[in-house]
Design a protein around this motif. Structure first.
Motif, PDB file in Angstrom:
ATOM      1  N   UNK A 296      51.921  79.628  63.290  1.00 30.36           N
ATOM      2  CA  UNK A 296      51.267  80.823  62.752  1.00 30.36           C
ATOM      3  C   UNK A 296      51.313  81.967  63.766  1.00 30.36           C
ATOM      4  N   UNK A 297      51.215  81.635  65.041  1.00 28.04           N
ATOM      5  CA  UNK A 297      51.200  82.656  66.090  1.00 28.04           C
ATOM      6  C   UNK A 297      52.529  83.382  66.209  1.00 28.04           C
ATOM      7  N   UNK A 298      53.631  82.771  65.746  1.00 28.23           N
ATOM      8  CA  UNK A 298      54.951  83.409  65.828  1.00 28.23           C
ATOM      9  C   UNK A 298      55.415  83.975  64.493  1.00 28.23           C
ATOM     10  N   UNK A 299      54.571  83.909  63.472  1.00 31.72           N
ATOM     11  CA  UNK A 299      55.006  84.227  62.109  1.00 31.72           C
ATOM     12  C   UNK A 299      55.513  85.658  61.956  1.00 31.72           C
ATOM     13  N   UNK A 300      54.921  86.593  62.676  1.00 31.42           N
ATOM     14  CA  UNK A 300      55.362  87.980  62.572  1.00 31.42           C
ATOM     15  C   UNK A 300      56.643  88.240  63.356  1.00 31.42           C
ATOM     16  N   UNK A 301      57.126  87.221  64.074  1.00 30.89           N
ATOM     17  CA  UNK A 301      58.419  87.304  64.765  1.00 30.89           C
ATOM     18  C   UNK A 301      59.431  86.435  64.026  1.00 30.89           C
ATOM     19  N   UNK A 302      59.406  86.486  62.714  1.00 34.42           N
ATOM     20  CA  UNK A 302      60.182  85.578  61.863  1.00 34.42           C
ATOM     21  C   UNK A 302      61.653  85.517  62.306  1.00 34.42           C
ATOM     22  N   UNK A 303      62.132  84.290  62.446  1.00 38.18           N
ATOM     23  CA  UNK A 303      63.514  83.973  62.799  1.00 38.18           C
ATOM     24  C   UNK A 303      63.839  84.216  64.267  1.00 38.18           C
ATOM     25  N   UNK A 304      62.848  84.611  65.063  1.00 35.96           N
ATOM     26  CA  UNK A 304      63.084  84.675  66.511  1.00 35.96           C
ATOM     27  C   UNK A 304      63.228  83.252  67.042  1.00 35.96           C
ATOM     28  N   UNK A 305      63.740  83.129  68.256  1.00 40.92           N
ATOM     29  CA  UNK A 305      63.911  81.797  68.844  1.00 40.92           C
ATOM     30  C   UNK A 305      62.573  81.072  68.940  1.00 40.92           C
ATOM     31  N   UNK A 306      61.524  81.810  69.313  1.00 35.55           N
ATOM     32  CA  UNK A 306      60.200  81.191  69.436  1.00 35.55           C
ATOM     33  C   UNK A 306      59.678  80.751  68.073  1.00 35.55           C
ATOM     34  N   UNK A 307      59.933  81.549  67.052  1.00 41.10           N
ATOM     35  CA  UNK A 307      59.465  81.209  65.704  1.00 41.10           C
ATOM     36  C   UNK A 307      60.192  79.983  65.173  1.00 41.10           C
ATOM     37  N   UNK A 308      61.487  79.937  65.343  1.00 39.70           N
ATOM     38  CA  UNK A 308      62.258  78.779  64.865  1.00 39.70           C
ATOM     39  C   UNK A 308      61.791  77.513  65.572  1.00 39.70           C
ATOM     40  N   UNK A 309      61.613  77.587  66.892  1.00 37.44           N
ATOM     41  CA  UNK A 309      61.189  76.407  67.643  1.00 37.44           C
ATOM     42  C   UNK A 309      59.804  75.943  67.208  1.00 37.44           C
ATOM     43  N   UNK A 310      58.902  76.881  66.986  1.00 34.28           N
ATOM     44  CA  UNK A 310      57.542  76.520  66.577  1.00 34.28           C
ATOM     45  C   UNK A 310      57.532  75.889  65.191  1.00 34.28           C
ATOM     46  N   UNK A 311      58.375  76.376  64.298  1.00 38.82           N
ATOM     47  CA  UNK A 311      58.418  75.812  62.957  1.00 38.82           C
ATOM     48  C   UNK A 311      59.070  74.443  62.928  1.00 38.82           C
ATOM     49  N   UNK A 312      60.102  74.244  63.736  1.00 33.05           N
ATOM     50  CA  UNK A 312      60.696  72.906  63.853  1.00 33.05           C
ATOM     51  C   UNK A 312      59.653  71.923  64.379  1.00 33.05           C
ATOM     52  N   UNK A 313      58.922  72.327  65.397  1.00 31.13           N
ATOM     53  CA  UNK A 313      57.886  71.470  65.973  1.00 31.13           C
ATOM     54  C   UNK A 313      56.848  71.099  64.924  1.00 31.13           C
ATOM     55  N   UNK A 314      56.373  72.071  64.159  1.00 35.13           N
ATOM     56  CA  UNK A 314      55.347  71.803  63.143  1.00 35.13           C
ATOM     57  C   UNK A 314      55.865  70.853  62.070  1.00 35.13           C
ATOM     58  N   UNK A 315      57.082  71.085  61.618  1.00 32.92           N
ATOM     59  CA  UNK A 315      57.643  70.246  60.556  1.00 32.92           C
ATOM     60  C   UNK A 315      57.863  68.817  61.031  1.00 32.92           C
ATOM     61  N   UNK A 316      58.400  68.658  62.231  1.00 30.19           N
ATOM     62  CA  UNK A 316      58.646  67.316  62.755  1.00 30.19           C
ATOM     63  C   UNK A 316      57.331  66.590  62.997  1.00 30.19           C
ATOM     64  N   UNK A 317      56.351  67.248  63.580  1.00 28.78           N
ATOM     65  CA  UNK A 317      55.067  66.591  63.844  1.00 28.78           C
ATOM     66  C   UNK A 317      54.406  66.162  62.538  1.00 28.78           C
ATOM     67  N   UNK A 318      54.478  67.002  61.519  1.00 29.15           N
ATOM     68  CA  UNK A 318      53.894  66.628  60.228  1.00 29.15           C
ATOM     69  C   UNK A 318      54.607  65.421  59.638  1.00 29.15           C
ATOM     70  N   UNK A 319      55.934  65.398  59.752  1.00 34.91           N
ATOM     71  CA  UNK A 319      56.700  64.272  59.214  1.00 34.91           C
ATOM     72  C   UNK A 319      56.405  62.989  59.979  1.00 34.91           C
ATOM     73  N   UNK A 320      56.335  63.081  61.296  1.00 41.15           N
ATOM     74  CA  UNK A 320      56.022  61.887  62.094  1.00 41.15           C
ATOM     75  C   UNK A 320      54.655  61.320  61.717  1.00 41.15           C
ATOM     76  N   UNK A 321      53.678  62.181  61.575  1.00 45.34           N
ATOM     77  CA  UNK A 321      52.342  61.717  61.195  1.00 45.34           C
ATOM     78  C   UNK A 321      52.357  61.101  59.804  1.00 45.34           C
ATOM     79  N   UNK A 322      53.124  61.695  58.905  1.00 45.00           N
ATOM     80  CA  UNK A 322      53.217  61.145  57.549  1.00 45.00           C
ATOM     81  C   UNK A 322      53.810  59.737  57.572  1.00 45.00           C
ATOM     82  N   UNK A 323      54.854  59.539  58.372  1.00 42.69           N
ATOM     83  CA  UNK A 323      55.482  58.215  58.459  1.00 42.69           C
ATOM     84  C   UNK A 323      54.471  57.163  58.895  1.00 42.69           C
TER      85      UNK A 323
END
Length: 406
Positions: A296-323
């Motif tokens: 959320x903190x990088x959302x206004x920097x959409x598609x920046x390197x920091x935003x992409x990395x933060x979104x990958x991290x969030x998606x992977x962590x959510x998937x790992x927890x789901x598993x």
């Protein structure tokens, strides 16, 4: 946690406690929790993340997640009812500043609630919603049929995905608008009171029509966070009920290890496993929520390197927890019965609801695909897909452009 969290929690916990007193009766009687949802709305549950200047509490995602787990411990149906609302609110929070954004945040801060109407059943193709949004002069109208419309039967608005001449869109439709018919026909064996049934739109007027591709980037992980919080709440409730039932038992088995069930080392060992699952579930929710706050903190920097990395991290962590939680929370609900006798299967106790509800929640967003996505990321560094859909396809390996959420 912040002082704002403490204030909100103190306001909401008496409501959670009151909700918990009727959970078993509601499930046994299939009584939809209209009164309970209204009490949560009146107490500001839907505005927890709305900024203070718009009438909310201004909490972080991690703070909201803590309260979602507490509510799920009281009744696992209720957090899921707010799942679409929390996602729509998040989309407004990270949108570019505008008068329209402020107007919606004011509505949500005043207590209005948004439900979900994204998924369709039947023979629709992947990435091809059959529901349509059509311009009607300066206005829009929606026609179609949706299922898995969690929470909409309780809500003021429903968030609808549809095809249009401009591309796939989301549209807000008032649930009491002409041309909207809502059915309580969800027939799942778990989470039966979430209002996850059918909505039919027949020329229904809509507002805030926006391109689907403009939605907030971390939405899939955010939707999953709510389900993870539900699972953590179920595990916590299983631990609570195991302790209560064991302490209440006076009869023991002749081949047990103690004169009181609560002193039996075998029983204690089983409850130890349940407790460990509940603890792990809550910690995983906290980890995912923290990753989402970073996204959320990088959302206004959409598609920046920091935003992409933060979104990958969030998606992977959510998937790992789901598993992990999709496997172990239903296990905790099964272990509960290993600590008790056949009397635990009484329908008056409704202890079976924990397994049914956990198994139903774990069936959302099929976990086998998430395991593969995490494995591909772990081995090859492949970014996870952020958007996915469900529908018919003539061949395998198709990647769709739109998302469906049950």
């Amino acid at each position: 946690m912040s002082a704002r969290f403490d204030t909100a929690a103190a306001r909401l916990r008496p409501v959670f406690a009151q909700i918990a007193t009727g959970t078993v009766e509601r499930e046994r009687e299939h009584r939809l929790p209209f009164d309970e949802v209204r009490a949560l709305k009146d107490a500001g549950f839907g505005a927890l993340r709305v900024p203070v200047e718009f009438g909310g509490d201004g909490l972080s995602i991690a703070e909201v997640a803590e309260l979602l787990v507490e509510l799920a411990t009281a009744d696992s149906n209720l957090p899921q009812i707010f799942r679409g609302h929390l996602a729509y609110l998040e989309d407004r929070l990270v949108a570019e500043p505008s008068a329209e954004r402020d107007a919606w945040l004011t509505r949500l801060g005043s207590g209005e609630i948004v439900g979900n109407a994204w998924s369709e059943v039947g023979a629709g193709g992947l990435g091809s919603p059959t529901t349509r949004a059509t311009r009607d002069g300066d206005a829009w109208r929606v026609d179609g049929r949706k299922f898995y419309t969690t929470g909409s039967i309780f809500a003021d608005w429903t968030d609808v995905t549809a095809a249009s001449d401009d591309g796939d869109v989301t549209a807000l439709v008032r649930t009491d608008a002409p041309g909207v018919t809502i059915h309580d026909d969800w027939d799942g064996f778990g989470q039966p009171l979430t209002g996850t049934g059918t909505i039919v739109f027949d020329g229904a007027p809509s507002e805030h029509v926006a391109l689907f591709g403009e939605r907030f980037r971390y939405q899939t992980a955010h939707y999953q966070l709510v389900l993870l919080a539900v699972l953590a709440g179920i595990a916590t409730a299983v631990e609570r009920d195991a302790g209560h039932e064991i302490r209440s038992r006076t009869r023991v088995y002749s081949h047990g290890l103690a004169a009181r069930v609560q002193d039996d080392a075998q029983i204690q060992s089983v409850v130890g496993e349940i407790s460990s699952i509940a603890y792990t579930a809550k910690q995983l929710v906290r980890g995912v929520a923290s990753a989402l706050d970073a996204a959320a903190a990088t959302a206004l920097e959409r598609d920046s390197a920091a935003d992409v990395a933060a979104n990958v991290e969030a998606e992977i962590r959510a998937a790992q927890a789901q598993v992990v939680l999709s496997e172990f929370v239903p296990r905790a609900a099964t272990l509960l019965f290993n600590t008790l006798g056949a009397s635990a299967t009484s329908t008056t106790k409704a202890l079976d609801r924990h397994w049914r509800n956990a198994r139903t929640v774990a069936s959302h967003n099929p976990v086998i695909y998430k395991s593969r996505i995490v494995g591909d990321w772990s081995i090859n560094g492949t970014p996870p897909p952020f958007i996915w859909s469900i529908g018919t396809a003539e061949s395998t390996g198709i990647t769709a452009d739109t998302e469906e959420k049950s």
